[in-house]
Enzyme design. Structure first.
Site, PDB file in Angstrom:
ATOM      1  N   ASP A 395     -20.625  -9.255  57.171  1.00  0.00           N
ATOM      2  CA  ASP A 395     -20.610 -10.058  56.705  1.00  0.00           C
ATOM      3  C   ASP A 395     -22.412 -11.016  56.724  1.00  0.00           C
ATOM      4  O   ASP A 395     -22.946 -11.062  58.265  1.00  0.00           O
ATOM      5  CB  ASP A 395     -19.560 -11.361  56.772  1.00  0.00           C
ATOM      6  CG  ASP A 395     -19.028 -12.704  56.935  1.00  0.00           C
ATOM      7  OD1 ASP A 395     -18.589 -12.340  55.597  1.00  0.00           O
ATOM      8  OD2 ASP A 395     -20.264 -13.549  56.403  1.00  0.00           O
ATOM      9  N   ASN A 403     -26.760 -20.147  48.811  1.00  0.00           N
ATOM     10  CA  ASN A 403     -25.893 -21.023  47.430  1.00  0.00           C
ATOM     11  C   ASN A 403     -26.323 -22.312  48.114  1.00  0.00           C
ATOM     12  O   ASN A 403     -27.340 -22.450  46.644  1.00  0.00           O
ATOM     13  CB  ASN A 403     -24.934 -20.912  47.283  1.00  0.00           C
ATOM     14  CG  ASN A 403     -24.012 -19.174  47.154  1.00  0.00           C
ATOM     15  OD1 ASN A 403     -24.637 -19.329  46.457  1.00  0.00           O
ATOM     16  ND2 ASN A 403     -23.211 -19.437  47.795  1.00  0.00           N
ATOM     17  N   ASP A 412     -25.894 -14.968  44.033  1.00  0.00           N
ATOM     18  CA  ASP A 412     -25.072 -14.052  43.015  1.00  0.00           C
ATOM     19  C   ASP A 412     -26.231 -12.155  43.406  1.00  0.00           C
ATOM     20  O   ASP A 412     -25.659 -11.527  43.649  1.00  0.00           O
ATOM     21  CB  ASP A 412     -24.692 -14.198  42.072  1.00  0.00           C
ATOM     22  CG  ASP A 412     -23.319 -14.672  42.285  1.00  0.00           C
ATOM     23  OD1 ASP A 412     -22.692 -14.812  42.750  1.00  0.00           O
ATOM     24  OD2 ASP A 412     -23.430 -15.911  40.605  1.00  0.00           O
ATOM     25  N   GLU A 438     -19.036 -12.703  50.332  1.00  0.00           N
ATOM     26  CA  GLU A 438     -20.201 -12.574  51.525  1.00  0.00           C
ATOM     27  C   GLU A 438     -20.243 -11.245  52.224  1.00  0.00           C
ATOM     28  O   GLU A 438     -20.877 -10.775  52.432  1.00  0.00           O
ATOM     29  CB  GLU A 438     -20.898 -13.534  51.897  1.00  0.00           C
ATOM     30  CG  GLU A 438     -20.444 -13.901  52.787  1.00  0.00           C
ATOM     31  CD  GLU A 438     -19.834 -15.152  52.903  1.00  0.00           C
ATOM     32  OE1 GLU A 438     -20.050 -15.792  53.289  1.00  0.00           O
ATOM     33  OE2 GLU A 438     -18.976 -15.492  51.659  1.00  0.00           O
TER      34      GLU A 438
END
Length: 540
Positions: A395, A403, A412, A438
């Site tokens: 992760d 973000n 992204d 993620e």
């Protein structure tokens, strides 16, 4: 199971029993399809196409041969592929599509060259010899015809060798006819003599092989050639040696002999007998082509004996017959073209459907953002023997900060770049998967703890060392890893749950580390290797 049926079809074909040959070939193809033997099905359909071609069932023959080509290609049977292309060339020659026939001959050549099989080579040589003979390119036709003969000889197949010799004889006959038209009498005679020698050899070989149909055809051709070289008495004696048997010989073969006898009698000056025989041949001609041949000979004979009125009537009828033949050939060409077009369209639809299905399958199993396999594909991978693989879940640490602080577009981009890093880390023996958000998974071959943990550690280090500043100034990315070995769980769900449990432990114990069954954790910032009890890491 199909071999006896195919052998019976071949034997029936040699014996000119076309009904039996069609039945056995069809049964072989049907049985092979039912049992899933596509190689035998290709052979059966190819043989059926040959029979249908001889029976002048042109459109059905072309439909069969196109199916045979697809089947034989699919299973890599290059011999059947070459044979099927050769039959296709014959069909196309018969309907006047010489250019298309040449393409089929060249396709047979390519299959033969790739396979290196003598039977495939023989089929290709036969196709090319016939195509170039139809084009009146005699030098090329003769070169391929002689290679056809040599290949048949090497195969030790007397029936095939007899047919090959007769093909070469036919080519020499065509060369002799053109030499005659040019007034080159000496050359024409030499080639006619060559035709006589070859036809006699082919006839005797067919007789020894028990191929009555081949013997019959070669004998009639030999008689015509003997008449052409001024030996009609010998030709008549030869014809007398062959008693027609309606129980064994086709109507076409019997009529061919009768026509030949009429021509030979005319050459001997026995014109009245010749006229009577040719008149019967005209009346009983089984096909338009037989009637054309008989009427042409009869018209010429009547003209020679001064019966101009009778000759004119036959010439008039010849004109009608030839016109009808041309029209029929055009219709057959159209039917063959329709079959080829329908087949091509069906193949195009099948290809488009296959591509569409592949695209849908790829979409169903692929993550659109990263291009990695998705969770559905992960479930498929874990549905196999778990003892052969292990799972690493990871992760991205503090992904929400990326973000929020840099934008979702940068987030992204991080995921896309990370996908490339993970795919490379897995190597050819593993699969990187986007698990969701993620979170990613690595499915790794093998269950040795040290090897799987080492791979996870390498991936962790590469991610931490990667230059992420190209995506955003000052950007750094790390990830936490949880490792579960395949032999630690009974199901894929249990294996994922165990890997996720250790991933949570890695996060709880400081992130940017690997936690697995070896009770190992690594911390990048200090570069020091630390070990801790897994339970302590989970409860930290």
């Amino acid at each position: 199971m199909t071999d006896p049926l195919l052998a019976s079809a071949e034997s029936s074909l040699v014996a000119s029993d076309l009904d039996a040959a069609k039945m056995f070939a069809g049964q072989a193809a049907t049985l092979a399809e039912a049992t899933g033997d596509r190689g035998a099905q290709a052979r059966g359909v190819t043989l059926l196409a040959r029979v249908l071609y001889i029976r002048s069932e042109t459109a059905d023959a072309m439909s069969c041969v196109l199916k045979a080509i697809d089947l034989s290609r699919a299973v890599g049977d290059l011999t059947s592929t070459a044979r099927a292309h050769e039959v296709a060339a014959r069909i196309l020659l018969d309907v006047g599509e010489t250019a298309a026939a040449l393409e089929e001959g060249l396709a047979a050549m390519r299959a033969a060259d790739t396979g290196g099989d003598l039977a495939a080579t023989m089929a290709a040589m036969r196709a090319m010899a016939n195509v170039y003979a139809a084009l009146h390119q005699w030098d090329r036709a003769l070169a391929y015809g002689e290679r056809y003969h040599e290949t048949a000889r090497l195969l030790r197949d007397p029936v095939a060798e007899s047919a090959a010799i007769e093909t070469v004889s036919f080519i020499y006959a065509g060369m002799a006819a053109e030499a005659t038209d040019r007034g080159e009498r000496d050359r024409a005679r030499a080639w006619h003599e060559r035709t006589v020698l070859l036809s006699r050899t082919a006839m005797l070989m067919a007789r020894d092989a028990g191929n009555r149909r081949g013997e019959n055809t070669c004998l009639a051709n030999l008689a015509e050639s003997l008449a052409d070289v001024g030996r009609p008495a010998e030709a008549l004696e030869l014809l007398d040696s062959w008693p027609a048997d309606p129980a064994l010989d086709s109507v076409a073969n019997i009529v061919h002999h009768r026509e030949t006898r009429g021509i030979v009698l005319a050459a001997l000056g026995r014109r009245q007998e010749a006229a009577e025989l040719l008149t019967v041949s005209v009346a009983e001609a089984p096909t338009r082509q037989h009637e054309i041949t008989a009427r042409r000979a009869l018209a010429g004979l009547l003209e020679d004996i001064g019966d101009l009125r009778g000759a004119l009537e036959h010439y008039k009828r010849l004109f009608v017959l030839v016109s009808e033949q041309m029209s029929e050939q055009a219709e057959r060409a159209a039917s063959v073209a329709a079959v080829r077009l329908e087949t091509a369209q069906a193949q195009a639809r099948a290809t488009a459907l296959q591509r569409s299905n592949e695209h849908l399958n790829r979409q169903a199993l692929e993550d659109p953002l990263t291009g990695l396999p998705n969770r559905r594909r992960l479930d498929q991978l874990l549905a196999s023997d778990l003892r052969a693989c292990s799972v690493v879940l990871l992760d991205v640490d503090h992904f929400k900060r990326i973000n929020d602080g840099c934008s979702h577009l940068v987030g992204d981009a991080v995921l896309r770049d990370l996908a490339g890093v993970l795919a490379a880390a897995c190597g050819p023996g593993g699969t990187a998967v986007r698990f969701g958000g993620e979170e990613f998974a690595l499915v790794v071959q093998g269950t040795a703890a040290d090897g799987v943990l080492a791979l996870a550690e390498r991936a962790r280090a590469v991610i931490a060392a990667h230059d992420w500043t190209a995506l955003a100034p000052g950007l750094a990315v790390t990830a936490s890893f949880g490792v579960a070995l395949g032999d630690e769980a009974a199901t894929g769900i249990e294996l994922l749950a165990l890997a996720d449990h250790r991933l949570l432990a890695a996060k709880a114990s400081g992130r940017n580390r690997v936690v697995g069954p070896a009770l190992t954790s690594h911390v990048l910032p200090s570069g020091d290797l630390q070990t801790a009890d897994l339970q302590a890491a989970q409860t930290a």
